[in-house]
Design an enzyme around this catalytic site. Structure first.
Site, PDB file in Angstrom:
ATOM      1  CG  HIS A   1      -6.043   2.080   6.564  1.00 35.73           C
ATOM      2  ND1 HIS A   1      -6.196   0.798   6.094  1.00 35.73           N
ATOM      3  CD2 HIS A   1      -7.213   2.402   7.195  1.00 35.73           C
ATOM      4  CE1 HIS A   1      -7.411   0.358   6.430  1.00 35.73           C
ATOM      5  NE2 HIS A   1      -8.027   1.302   7.088  1.00 35.73           N
TER       6      HIS A   1
ATOM      7  NE  ARG B   1      -1.712   1.828   3.498  1.00 31.75           N
ATOM      8  CZ  ARG B   1      -1.496   1.639   4.794  1.00 31.75           C
ATOM      9  NH1 ARG B   1      -2.086   0.676   5.443  1.00 31.75           N
ATOM     10  NH2 ARG B   1      -0.673   2.435   5.478  1.00 31.75           N
TER      11      ARG B   1
ATOM     12  CE1 TYR C   1       1.400   2.275   8.674  1.00 27.11           C
ATOM     13  CE2 TYR C   1       0.244   4.007   9.877  1.00 27.11           C
ATOM     14  CZ  TYR C   1       0.356   3.177   8.772  1.00 27.11           C
ATOM     15  OH  TYR C   1      -0.560   3.257   7.766  1.00 27.11           O
TER      16      TYR C   1
HETATM   17  C1  TPP Z   1     -14.499  -6.307  12.148  1.00 28.62           C
HETATM   18  C2  TPP Z   1     -13.687  -5.049  12.046  1.00 28.62           C
HETATM   19  N1  TPP Z   1     -12.688  -4.812  12.920  1.00 28.62           N
HETATM   20  C3  TPP Z   1     -11.943  -3.695  12.808  1.00 28.62           C
HETATM   21  C4  TPP Z   1     -12.194  -2.775  11.823  1.00 28.62           C
HETATM   22  C5  TPP Z   1     -11.335  -1.522  11.689  1.00 28.62           C
HETATM   23  N2  TPP Z   1     -10.471  -1.640  10.503  1.00 28.62           N
HETATM   24  C6  TPP Z   1     -10.756  -1.009   9.358  1.00 28.62           C
HETATM   25  S1  TPP Z   1      -9.631  -1.325   8.167  1.00 28.62           S
HETATM   26  C7  TPP Z   1      -8.725  -2.327   9.201  1.00 28.62           C
HETATM   27  C8  TPP Z   1      -7.455  -2.987   8.733  1.00 28.62           C
HETATM   28  C9  TPP Z   1      -7.674  -3.945   7.609  1.00 28.62           C
HETATM   29  O1  TPP Z   1      -6.451  -4.380   7.111  1.00 28.62           O
HETATM   30  P1  TPP Z   1      -6.319  -5.365   5.910  1.00 28.62           P
HETATM   31  O2  TPP Z   1      -7.270  -6.502   6.077  1.00 28.62           O
HETATM   32  O3  TPP Z   1      -4.902  -5.693   5.738  1.00 28.62           O
HETATM   33  O4  TPP Z   1      -6.877  -4.528   4.655  1.00 28.62           O
HETATM   34  P2  TPP Z   1      -6.257  -3.178   4.003  1.00 28.62           P
HETATM   35  O5  TPP Z   1      -6.997  -2.034   4.615  1.00 28.62           O
HETATM   36  O6  TPP Z   1      -4.798  -3.160   4.258  1.00 28.62           O
HETATM   37  O7  TPP Z   1      -6.597  -3.251   2.538  1.00 28.62           O
HETATM   38  C10 TPP Z   1      -9.321  -2.388  10.454  1.00 28.62           C
HETATM   39  C11 TPP Z   1      -8.763  -3.140  11.595  1.00 28.62           C
HETATM   40  C12 TPP Z   1     -13.265  -3.044  10.936  1.00 28.62           C
HETATM   41  N3  TPP Z   1     -13.576  -2.198   9.919  1.00 28.62           N
HETATM   42  N4  TPP Z   1     -13.976  -4.189  11.033  1.00 28.62           N
END
Ligand code: TPP
Ligand code: MG
Length: 375
Positions: free
Chosen positions: A274, A270, A283
């Site tokens: 985020h 990425r 970070y």
């Molecule tokens: C069930 C749940 N827990 C926590 C969150 C908060 N949250 C939003 S994005 C994220 C990280 C997701 O990371 P990843 O699966 O690697 O996807 P990326 O955003 O890197 O594409 C989190 C923890 C959420 N949206 N849903």
């Protein structure tokens, strides 16, 4: 987790020495792989380049719109274009995709109007488009939830007898590296495996779940998890559109022929934040980002076209100009999106309405009408 232990976490690997399927090097050189190959004619290669440039440009426009206060938030795909274009173009018309909130490139490759998700990010609708009309599920913010929806759908596809041949339907579920720690994803793997569901689990390992690096999710490469659930896993260079296409096409065809699920780990990065609410400089270090810049998914296709003499300056300029025009059109349409009537939120709670929801709607209207100047 204590502070001391979090200091022991090594930074994510930059991909050097990582074993994955690659068909196009960062220098734009075609390489072969014993299990995967892909044949693209010059027009198709130029088409992939156009897709990559366009989805990057539209994404940059959306980020700019957010910065100007026109979108509430934006989840950029910067750096993940090849993973999304490669897998998106590998889908056949009858296939069904279940996205997260970042799959703007897949959406574009499905031929869906890129304006579709922007109402959600602008806060003027709830992103409730018709998943069947476009064979593209609704954007899902609840991490991992769409893998269960996708698995249930894929089990239904099999029960409907729609697998077993070239015309069979396959399903693809997108999720991130962080999502692999969710119960939903692991439950999906189990159901998909034991019911032999026609599904491809497409994990974009972009090295981070917001600020949490990959090392916080796993001690083994993510694609190896599949074997414990009883189906194959493969890691692909997610910044290589040719390899991503080849691997996804093979996995989808495998599924549509009734051979069950596969896990693809698209190893990528990425490049941006985020979301627009995040500050990645808190970070991760600049040198890590620079190392990944050298693996840029768009530039390597340009290098390939130049190397093979099938893209000249006029072509590259015309692609840029076309993408610019699409971005301008997108901007104009976002700015002219009407604000919704707030009471609309009650309209689709139940298909046939309900007295309780009617009462809440009336309370909402009365509350808003109580403000000075309301009419
Ligand atoms: C069930 C749940 N827990 C926590 C969150 C908060 N949250 C939003 S994005 C994220 C990280 C997701 O990371 P990843 O699966 O690697 O996807 P990326 O955003 O890197 O594409 C989190 C923890 C959420 N949206 N849903
Ligand atoms: Mg991630």
């Amino acid at each position: 987790m204590t502070r001391a232990s979090s200091k022991r976490v090594a930074p994510p690997t930059t991909g050097a020495g990582v074993d994955f399927v690659q068909l196009l090097t960062p220098d734009g050189e075609r390489v072969t792989h014993p299990d995967y190959s892909v044949d693209f004619n010059p027009d198709e290669l130029r088409g992939l380049y156009r897709d990559l440039v366009t989805v990057r440009k539209l994404d940059a426009e959306a980020t700019a719109l957010q910065r100007q206060g026109e979108l509430g938030i934006w989840a950029s795909l910067l750096g993940q274009e090849a993973a999304q274009v490669g897998s998106g173009r590998a889908l056949r018309e009858q296939d069904m995709a279940f996205p997260t909130y970042r799959e703007h490139g897949v959406l574009y490759c499905r031929g869906i109007d890129p304006i579709m998700p922007l109402g959600l990010f602008r806060g003027v609708d709830q992103g409730g488009w018709d998943p069947i009309a476009n064979k593209f599920g609704i954007y899902t913010i609840v991490i991992g939830a769409q893998t269960l929806h996708a698995t249930g759908y894929a089990m239904g596809v099999a029960k409907d007898g729609k697998v077993g041949g070239d015309e069979g339907e396959a399903v693809i579920a997108y999720f991130g590296d962080g999502a692999t720690s969710q119960g939903d994803v692991n439950e999906s793997f189990i159901f998909a495996s034991v019911y032999n569901a026609p599904i491809v689990f497409f994990c974009q390992n972009n090295q981070y779940a917001i600020s949490e690096p990959l090392q916080r999710q796993t001690k083994v490469p993510l694609y190896q998890r599949a074997s414990g659930f009883g189906f194959p896993g493969v890691r692909v260079d997610g910044n290589d559109v040719l390899a991503t296409y080849a691997v996804t096409r093979a996995a989808l065809d495998n599924a549509r022929h009734g051979n069950g699920p596969m896990l693809i780990e698209a190893y990528t990065y990425r490049m941006g934040a985020h979301t627009t609410s995040d500050d990645p400089t808190r970070y991760r270090v600049a040198s890590e980002v620079e190392e990944w810049q050298a693996k840029d998914p768009v530039k390597r296709v340009r290098k390939l076209l130049e190397r093979e003499g099938i893209g000249d300056d006029a072509f590259f300029a015309s692609v840029d100009e076309q993408a610019r025009k699409e971005a301008v059109a997108l901007r104009e349409r976002v700015l002219s999106m009407p604000d919704p009537d707030g009471a609309q939120i009650f309209d689709h709670v139940y298909p046939n309405g309900s007295p309780e929801v009617d009462e809440e709607r009336e309370q909402f209207k009365a509350y808003h009408a109580s403000f000075e100047g309301a009419h």
